[in-house]
Design a protein around this motif. Structure first.
Motif, PDB file in Angstrom:
ATOM      1  N   SER A   1       0.802  -1.222   0.000  1.00 30.55           N
ATOM      2  CA  SER A   1       0.000   0.000   0.000  1.00 30.55           C
ATOM      3  C   SER A   1       0.835   1.272   0.000  1.00 30.55           C
ATOM      4  O   SER A   1       0.334   2.337  -0.368  1.00 30.55           O
ATOM      5  CB  SER A   1      -0.928   0.009   1.226  1.00 30.55           C
ATOM      6  OG  SER A   1      -1.776  -1.115   1.229  1.00 30.55           O
ATOM      7  N   LEU A   2       2.072   1.189   0.457  1.00 27.60           N
ATOM      8  CA  LEU A   2       2.929   2.369   0.558  1.00 27.60           C
ATOM      9  C   LEU A   2       4.126   2.226  -0.370  1.00 27.60           C
ATOM     10  O   LEU A   2       4.749   1.172  -0.441  1.00 27.60           O
ATOM     11  CB  LEU A   2       3.427   2.549   1.999  1.00 27.60           C
ATOM     12  CG  LEU A   2       2.372   2.805   3.071  1.00 27.60           C
ATOM     13  CD1 LEU A   2       3.028   2.854   4.440  1.00 27.60           C
ATOM     14  CD2 LEU A   2       1.608   4.094   2.800  1.00 27.60           C
ATOM     15  N   LEU A   3       4.439   3.289  -1.063  1.00 29.71           N
ATOM     16  CA  LEU A   3       5.624   3.305  -1.917  1.00 29.71           C
ATOM     17  C   LEU A   3       6.174   4.722  -1.954  1.00 29.71           C
ATOM     18  O   LEU A   3       5.472   5.662  -2.338  1.00 29.71           O
ATOM     19  CB  LEU A   3       5.296   2.837  -3.333  1.00 29.71           C
ATOM     20  CG  LEU A   3       6.446   2.864  -4.339  1.00 29.71           C
ATOM     21  CD1 LEU A   3       7.563   1.915  -3.906  1.00 29.71           C
ATOM     22  CD2 LEU A   3       5.960   2.509  -5.733  1.00 29.71           C
ATOM     23  N   LEU A   4       7.412   4.882  -1.535  1.00 27.53           N
ATOM     24  CA  LEU A   4       8.078   6.178  -1.589  1.00 27.53           C
ATOM     25  C   LEU A   4       8.849   6.274  -2.898  1.00 27.53           C
ATOM     26  O   LEU A   4       9.747   5.476  -3.161  1.00 27.53           O
ATOM     27  CB  LEU A   4       9.040   6.345  -0.409  1.00 27.53           C
ATOM     28  CG  LEU A   4       9.798   7.676  -0.386  1.00 27.53           C
ATOM     29  CD1 LEU A   4       8.841   8.829  -0.107  1.00 27.53           C
ATOM     30  CD2 LEU A   4      10.922   7.649   0.653  1.00 27.53           C
ATOM     31  N   LEU A   5       8.490   7.231  -3.713  1.00 31.03           N
ATOM     32  CA  LEU A   5       9.164   7.469  -4.988  1.00 31.03           C
ATOM     33  C   LEU A   5      10.125   8.630  -4.819  1.00 31.03           C
ATOM     34  O   LEU A   5       9.737   9.703  -4.346  1.00 31.03           O
ATOM     35  CB  LEU A   5       8.139   7.775  -6.081  1.00 31.03           C
ATOM     36  CG  LEU A   5       7.114   6.665  -6.355  1.00 31.03           C
ATOM     37  CD1 LEU A   5       6.050   7.160  -7.313  1.00 31.03           C
ATOM     38  CD2 LEU A   5       7.808   5.424  -6.901  1.00 31.03           C
ATOM     39  N   VAL A   6      11.378   8.421  -5.188  1.00 23.41           N
ATOM     40  CA  VAL A   6      12.410   9.450  -5.078  1.00 23.41           C
ATOM     41  C   VAL A   6      12.843   9.847  -6.479  1.00 23.41           C
ATOM     42  O   VAL A   6      13.122   8.983  -7.321  1.00 23.41           O
ATOM     43  CB  VAL A   6      13.615   8.941  -4.259  1.00 23.41           C
ATOM     44  CG1 VAL A   6      14.714  10.002  -4.198  1.00 23.41           C
ATOM     45  CG2 VAL A   6      13.173   8.558  -2.849  1.00 23.41           C
ATOM     46  N   ASN A   7      12.899  11.142  -6.730  1.00 21.58           N
ATOM     47  CA  ASN A   7      13.264  11.653  -8.046  1.00 21.58           C
ATOM     48  C   ASN A   7      14.770  11.520  -8.257  1.00 21.58           C
ATOM     49  O   ASN A   7      15.561  12.124  -7.527  1.00 21.58           O
ATOM     50  CB  ASN A   7      12.841  13.117  -8.169  1.00 21.58           C
ATOM     51  CG  ASN A   7      12.972  13.645  -9.589  1.00 21.58           C
ATOM     52  OD1 ASN A   7      13.459  12.951 -10.493  1.00 21.58           O
ATOM     53  ND2 ASN A   7      12.543  14.879  -9.797  1.00 21.58           N
ATOM     54  N   GLU A   8      15.164  10.728  -9.243  1.00 20.06           N
ATOM     55  CA  GLU A   8      16.591  10.501  -9.469  1.00 20.06           C
ATOM     56  C   GLU A   8      17.318  11.782  -9.861  1.00 20.06           C
ATOM     57  O   GLU A   8      18.547  11.872  -9.756  1.00 20.06           O
ATOM     58  CB  GLU A   8      16.802   9.434 -10.533  1.00 20.06           C
ATOM     59  CG  GLU A   8      16.354   9.822 -11.926  1.00 20.06           C
ATOM     60  CD  GLU A   8      16.593   8.731 -12.951  1.00 20.06           C
ATOM     61  OE1 GLU A   8      16.679   9.063 -14.146  1.00 20.06           O
ATOM     62  OE2 GLU A   8      16.704   7.547 -12.557  1.00 20.06           O
ATOM     63  N   ARG A   9      16.585  12.795 -10.324  1.00 21.04           N
ATOM     64  CA  ARG A   9      17.216  14.063 -10.701  1.00 21.04           C
ATOM     65  C   ARG A   9      17.630  14.884  -9.484  1.00 21.04           C
ATOM     66  O   ARG A   9      18.452  15.794  -9.606  1.00 21.04           O
ATOM     67  CB  ARG A   9      16.260  14.887 -11.567  1.00 21.04           C
ATOM     68  CG  ARG A   9      15.898  14.214 -12.886  1.00 21.04           C
ATOM     69  CD  ARG A   9      15.126  15.135 -13.783  1.00 21.04           C
ATOM     70  NE  ARG A   9      14.867  14.512 -15.078  1.00 21.04           N
ATOM     71  CZ  ARG A   9      14.681  15.188 -16.203  1.00 21.04           C
ATOM     72  NH1 ARG A   9      14.740  16.511 -16.196  1.00 21.04           N
ATOM     73  NH2 ARG A   9      14.438  14.545 -17.326  1.00 21.04           N
TER      74      ARG A   9
END
Length: 298
Positions: free
Chosen positions: A191-199
Motif C-alpha cells: 500500500s505504501l511506496l516512496l518514490l524518489v526523483n533521481e534528478r
C-alpha cells in the motif's frame, strides 16, 4: 526458553548447542544487536550462525531409530512486510555430532519491523514405523529457538523506488512523493511506496548513505520522514473508519497508521486530533512537525 508440550517425545535441549547469530558487514562479523538504528529498506542483511547437533542423542531422546533423517532449518519472518520464508535447510542423515554453519542473505526490500529468526531441528521424513510416543510426521519439531532483530532507522520504513519524475505526472523538480493505495486492511508493503526523483541528487544520495548517513544526509532523511508522516496521518484522518476502536489486521495499512498515530500523538484521541486538523490545518501542521522532531539529528 519456554519449553512447549508436544504430543511426542523430544530430546533434552542440550542436544543442540547454538552459537549467537552474527551480523556481517564491511568491518567483519559482530554479534547481532537487538536493533539496527540506521537500517532502511535499501540495506540488505548478511547473517551467519553456527549450530552443533548431537544426532545420536537427538534420535535416542526422541525414541527414533538410528537411521531417522533429521533436518536443521532456519526460517525468517519480518513483521513490517508480513513476509517470511526459509533461510536455509540442512539434512542430517549421519550419526555422531554435526556442526552446521548457516549463511543467510536477506533483501532489505523484503524486511521491516521486527525480523524473527527461527531455528529448528525437525524430523526430515515421515516415519510409518515410529513408536506411538515418538514423532512420526515430517516436520515434527524436536528442538527450536527464536532470535529477533528490530529494524529501525531515520528513513521511512516502507518500500521505495528511485525514478525519473520527468517520465511521470509528478512535477519534474519534486524531490519525492509518497503513494498510498488500497484500503485500511491491505498489506502495508503493498500500500505504501516512496518514490524518489533521481534528478534530485541530494535526496538520492541521502538514501544511498542511509546506512552511514552524513549530517546533511540526516537532515534530508528527517525532512522526508516528516513529510511522509504528514501524508500518512492526513490520509488516516480522512478515513472515517480510522478510530480508537478500529481493529486492523497485523501488517495492514490501518495497523501501521494506527501505530504511527500513537507514536506521534501519545495520549491524544483520534477524534480530537482529527477535529484540530480540520479546524486549523496550519496549526496541525506545526503540531505534526513538533511530533516528528524534524531536524533533531544526533
Amino acid at each position: 526458553m519456554t519449553r512447549r508440550v508436544l504430543p511426542y517425545r523430544i530430546p533434552p535441549e542440550d542436544v543442540v548447542v547454538p552459537e549467537a547469530w552474527l551480523l556481517v558487514n564491511e568491518a567483519g562479523e559482530l554479534d547481532m544487536p537487538e536493533a539496527l538504528p540506521d537500517w532502511d529498506y535499501r540495506m540488505n542483511l548478511h547473517l551467519r550462525r553456527r549450530v552443533r547437533v548431537d544426532l545420536d542423542r537427538a534420535r535416542s531422546g526422541s525414541g527414533l531409530p538410528d537411521d531417522a533423517a533429521l533436518m536443521l532449518s532456519a526460517v525468517w519472518t519480518a513483521t513490517g512486510s508480513n513476509l517470511g520464508g526459509p533461510a536455509q535447510h540442512v539434512r542430517l542423515a549421519e550419526g555422531g555430532t554435526r556442526t552446521v554453519d548457516f549463511d543467510v542473505r536477506l533483501r532489505g526490500a523484503d524486511l521491516g519491523g521486527l525480523l524473527l529468526l527461527d531455528t529448528a531441528l525437525v524430523l526430515a521424513e515421515r516415519r510409518s514405523d515410529a513408536r506411538p510416543s515418538s514423532p512420526r510426521r515430517a516436520g515434527s519439531v524436536l528442538w527450536s529457538d527464536r532470535d529477533s532483530l528490530r529494524l529501525q532507522g531515520d528513513a521511512p520504513q516502507f518500500p521505495m523506488a528511485v525514478i525519473d519524475f520527468a517520465r511521470t505526472s509528478f512535477p519534474d523538480e519534486a524531490a519525492w512523493h509518497l503513494q498510498i493505495s488500497g484500503g485500511m486492511e491491505s498489506a502495508t508493503m503493498g500500500s505504501l511506496l516512496l518514490l524518489v526523483n533521481e534528478r534530485n541528487t541530494i535526496t538520492t544520495t541521502a538514501f544511498e548513505n542511509a546506512g552511514k548517513p552524513r549530517p546533511v544526509d540526516r537532515i534530508v532523511l528527517s525532512a522526508v520522514y516528516a513529510d511522509a508522516a504528514r501524508v500518512m496521518i492526513e490520509h488516516a484522518l480522512s478515513v472515517d473508519d480510522f478510530g480508537e476502536d478500529a481493529d486492523f489486521p497485523d501488517g495492514s495499512l490501518g495497523a501501521t497508521l494506527l501505530s504511527l498515530f500513537e507514536q506521534l500523538f501519545p495520549g491524544q484521541s483520534i477524534t480530537d486530533v482529527r477535529l484540530r486538523q480540520r479546524q486549523s490545518p496550519a496549526l496541525f501542521a506545526s503540531d505534526l512537525q513538533a511530533a516528528v522532531k524534524i531536524f533533531e539529528v544526533s
